[in-house]
Design an enzyme around this catalytic site. Structure first.
Site, PDB file in Angstrom:
ATOM      1  N   HIS A  84     -13.938  20.347   7.437  1.00  0.00           N
ATOM      2  CA  HIS A  84     -14.718  21.592   7.555  1.00  0.00           C
ATOM      3  C   HIS A  84     -14.390  22.626   6.482  1.00  0.00           C
ATOM      4  CE1 HIS A  84     -16.965  24.750   9.516  1.00  0.00           C
ATOM      5  NE2 HIS A  84     -15.886  25.487   9.719  1.00  0.00           N
ATOM      6  N   ARG A  96      -7.479  25.581  15.471  1.00  0.00           N
ATOM      7  CA  ARG A  96      -8.158  24.319  15.138  1.00  0.00           C
ATOM      8  C   ARG A  96      -7.234  23.155  14.856  1.00  0.00           C
ATOM      9  NH1 ARG A  96     -12.855  26.781  11.422  1.00  0.00           N
ATOM     10  NH2 ARG A  96     -13.796  27.773  13.222  1.00  0.00           N
ATOM     11  N   ALA A 145     -19.248  34.870  -0.924  1.00  0.00           N
ATOM     12  CA  ALA A 145     -18.229  35.418  -1.824  1.00  0.00           C
ATOM     13  C   ALA A 145     -18.850  35.854  -3.149  1.00  0.00           C
ATOM     14  CB  ALA A 145     -17.132  34.380  -2.070  1.00  0.00           C
ATOM     15  N   ALA A 159     -22.727  28.694   8.226  1.00  0.00           N
ATOM     16  CA  ALA A 159     -21.722  29.228   9.162  1.00  0.00           C
ATOM     17  C   ALA A 159     -22.385  29.620  10.482  1.00  0.00           C
ATOM     18  CB  ALA A 159     -21.027  30.427   8.536  1.00  0.00           C
ATOM     19  N   ARG A 189      -6.567  27.826   8.824  1.00  0.00           N
ATOM     20  CA  ARG A 189      -7.325  29.074   8.916  1.00  0.00           C
ATOM     21  C   ARG A 189      -7.687  29.427  10.357  1.00  0.00           C
ATOM     22  NH1 ARG A 189     -12.773  30.011   9.280  1.00  0.00           N
ATOM     23  NH2 ARG A 189     -13.399  27.946   8.536  1.00  0.00           N
ATOM     24  N   HIS A 215     -12.547  20.628  11.632  1.00  0.00           N
ATOM     25  CA  HIS A 215     -13.078  21.356  12.787  1.00  0.00           C
ATOM     26  C   HIS A 215     -13.062  20.404  13.977  1.00  0.00           C
ATOM     27  CE1 HIS A 215     -15.743  23.649  15.357  1.00  0.00           C
ATOM     28  NE2 HIS A 215     -15.731  24.638  14.489  1.00  0.00           N
ATOM     29  N   GLU A 249     -13.127  32.933  19.657  1.00  0.00           N
ATOM     30  CA  GLU A 249     -12.966  31.555  19.161  1.00  0.00           C
ATOM     31  C   GLU A 249     -11.487  31.207  19.238  1.00  0.00           C
ATOM     32  OE1 GLU A 249     -15.119  30.338  15.583  1.00  0.00           O
ATOM     33  OE2 GLU A 249     -16.432  32.059  15.816  1.00  0.00           O
TER      34      GLU A 249
HETATM   35  C1  SIN Z   1     -17.577  27.720  14.002  1.00  0.00           C
HETATM   36  O1  SIN Z   1     -18.588  28.327  14.316  1.00  0.00           O
HETATM   37  O2  SIN Z   1     -16.904  27.078  14.796  1.00  0.00           O
HETATM   38  C2  SIN Z   1     -17.157  27.739  12.553  1.00  0.00           C
HETATM   39  C3  SIN Z   1     -16.718  29.076  12.161  1.00  0.00           C
HETATM   40  C4  SIN Z   1     -15.613  28.978  11.157  1.00  0.00           C
HETATM   41  O3  SIN Z   1     -15.500  27.980  10.443  1.00  0.00           O
HETATM   42  O4  SIN Z   1     -14.796  29.902  11.120  1.00  0.00           O
END
Ligand code: SIN
Length: 503
Positions: free
Chosen positions: A343, A282, A17, A47, A378, A233, A116
């Site tokens: 996380h 998540r 950022a 990341a 998120r 996470h 994801e």
């Molecule tokens: C991940 O690789 O699971 C983390 C990516 C994220 O926090 O968006």
């Protein structure tokens, strides 16, 4: 007369950022980037998964990204901010690439995209397989060397915002490696200090990520919001004897087909989200794992990707493969022990669509900011995207305010404190233990009140003394941020997104 430095713009933080904002500011602006630790440390570098972005203009796909973001965020998102996020993704990725950043491509030169949790399409770009942050930040740091208008100062922690008589920010007091105050004057401050996983005992963040920018803003009376939404996470690597930062097993591993099993070997996600299973957002997966661990009297579950070949895993997830091997787990043959782990902070410093905060002259961007894009939880891989889209908007806003930048006020605040050798370790340990125990995935009023009592006592004691040291301010910031989280969690009685209240 005290020594001081002057800049047109001061950026706090050297993650994606802060760096992307700085690199999008006009080249004639004199920019100072102040980083508490080192420029190659911090969450952006860690990341794994990638950056979610529809890079071609495809209205239906962009709409789907918008809907997935809202669904993951339990619709508590600021819809206008989400629209901006998904619509400005493509141009910012192209901008990033033009700055020298590389993403993984196939034999035809097309970006490879992964999946994801919470995403209905493959739209996540990655680099270095599972080393997206490390790779993107390395490329950007290389490119930063060409920006002669940006000076980087490491080991400089901002501890106070200096204001004029109209409560407009005019500068900062920072503390250097020798625990001495450094004065910096500027007309625009951009807080990009990242998250606050370091207030927890177990987090995927570095220990020093304790929400400094949020505490700094809070002390200056700047509005903070949505702090109850601390995202866990689902799959931190379970290493019971390990201390310090927890290694992440990227959600992309589930994106490539891994399934979750409890310690008795049973797949369980069908009990919690039949439709999306392991690829639910998540909050759903972490809460399901927590429940499963409770029901099986255990503190971990397993991730199973044994159906993929060793060759595939070594190439697609080189960092994770190597880390697992280092603890004797061969992903192609063994189950990976995992546990949910702190996380990401979804809330933060209240900021509008151009990053303005409630104080004139102060902007916030990235994980420390609350633009409202994430709502109550998120969507995976939207965080690096947020850094880009809103970093560019902050830069554009500052670029458009040149006249203001020419006027500068210099006014020194009173001296803050005495240098002392105290390290406050016992307080930091107790704050982290308390947050891990009572301000977890599942919260109760009783637990939150207990946590508040413990941390409030430390906060009050810390406020009684004035010490000029990084230890002091880090510890004070931890207590401050922990209390803001607890108060926010206490005032929201409902369960929504990653804030789950049992009573
Ligand atoms: C991940 O690789 O699971 C983390 C990516 C994220 O926090 O968006």
């Amino acid at each position: 007369m005290k020594n001081y430095r002057e800049f047109d713009v001061v950026i706090l933080g050297g993650g994606l950022a802060g760096m992307y904002t700085a690199m999008n500011l006009d080249r004639e602006l004199k920019i100072g980037m102040f980083i508490k630790d080192k420029i190659d440390k911090g969450s952006s570098n860690l990341a794994q998964g990638g950056i979610a972005a529809e890079i071609k203009f495809d209205e239906a796909k962009i709409k789907e990204h918008y809907e997935d973001t809202l669904r993951a965020g339990s619709n508590l998102n600021n819809k206008e901010a989400v629209e901006i996020l998904v619509n400005e993704a493509g141009e910012n990725i192209r901008n990033l690439v033009s700055m020298g950043v590389n993403f993984d491509k196939d034999q035809n030169g097309e970006f490879i995209k992964t999946l994801e949790g919470g995403h209905r399409s493959r739209r996540i770009l990655h680099a270095g397989g599972d080393a997206t942050g490390e790779s993107v930040m390395r490329d950007l740091r290389e490119s930063l060397k060409k920006y002669t208008n940006i000076d980087v100062f490491e080991d400089e922690m901002a501890i106070q915002i200096i204001t004029d008589d109209n409560n407009k920010a005019i500068g900062l007091v920072c503390i250097n490696n020798n625990n001495e105050p450094d004065y910096v004057f500027t007309n625009k401050i951009v807080i990009a200090t990242g998250g606050c996983g370091g207030v927890y005992k177990n987090s995927t963040n570095e220990k020093f990520a304790v929400g400094d920018g949020i505490a700094l803003a809070y002390r200056a009376g700047i509005k903070i919001e949505n702090m109850e939404f601390v995202q866990f996470h689902p799959t931190g690597l379970y290493e019971p004897e390990k201390r310090g930062r927890v290694f992440l097993i990227s959600e992309a591993v589930r994106g490539e087909g891994a399934i979750l099993r409890n310690i008795e070997g049973q797949r369980f996600m069908d009990k919690y989200d039949k439709e999306r299973m392991e690829l639910a957002p998540r909050d759903v997966v972490s809460q399901a794992i927590k429940r499963e661990m409770f029901d099986t009297w255990s503190d971990h579950v397993y991730l199973d990707i044994r159906h993929k070949t060793k060759d595939f895993l070594m190439h697609r997830f080189p960092t994770i493969y190597e880390k697992c091997m280092s603890i004797g787990v061969d992903m192609s043959k063994d189950l990976i022990p995992v546990t949910p782990i702190e996380h990401f902070l979804c809330g933060g410093i209240a900021s509008d669509l151009c990053g303005h905060t409630s104080m004139e002259g102060v902007y916030a961007v990235g994980e420390c900011a609350n633009t409202g894009v994430h709502g109550a939880n998120r969507l995976a891989s939207n965080s690096l995207l947020e850094c880009l889209v809103f970093g560019k908007r902050v830069a554009d806003d500052i670029n458009a305010s040149k006249e203001e930048l020419s006027k500068r006020t210099i006014k020194f605040p009173p001296v803050i404190g005495e240098p002392r050798k105290f390290n406050f370790k016992s307080i930091r340990v107790e704050i982290r233990d308390t947050m891990d125990k009572y301000v977890q995935i599942v919260r109760t009023e009783e637990g939150l009140n207990l946590a508040k009592k413990i941390i409030e006592r430390h906060y009050k004691n810390l406020k009684k003394i004035n010490v000029m040291s990084r230890y002091y301010f880090e510890t004070l910031n931890m207590a401050t941020v922990a209390l803001i989280i607890i108060d926010a969690a206490l005032s929201r009685n409902e369960s929504i997104g990653c804030h789950c209240r049992l009573n």
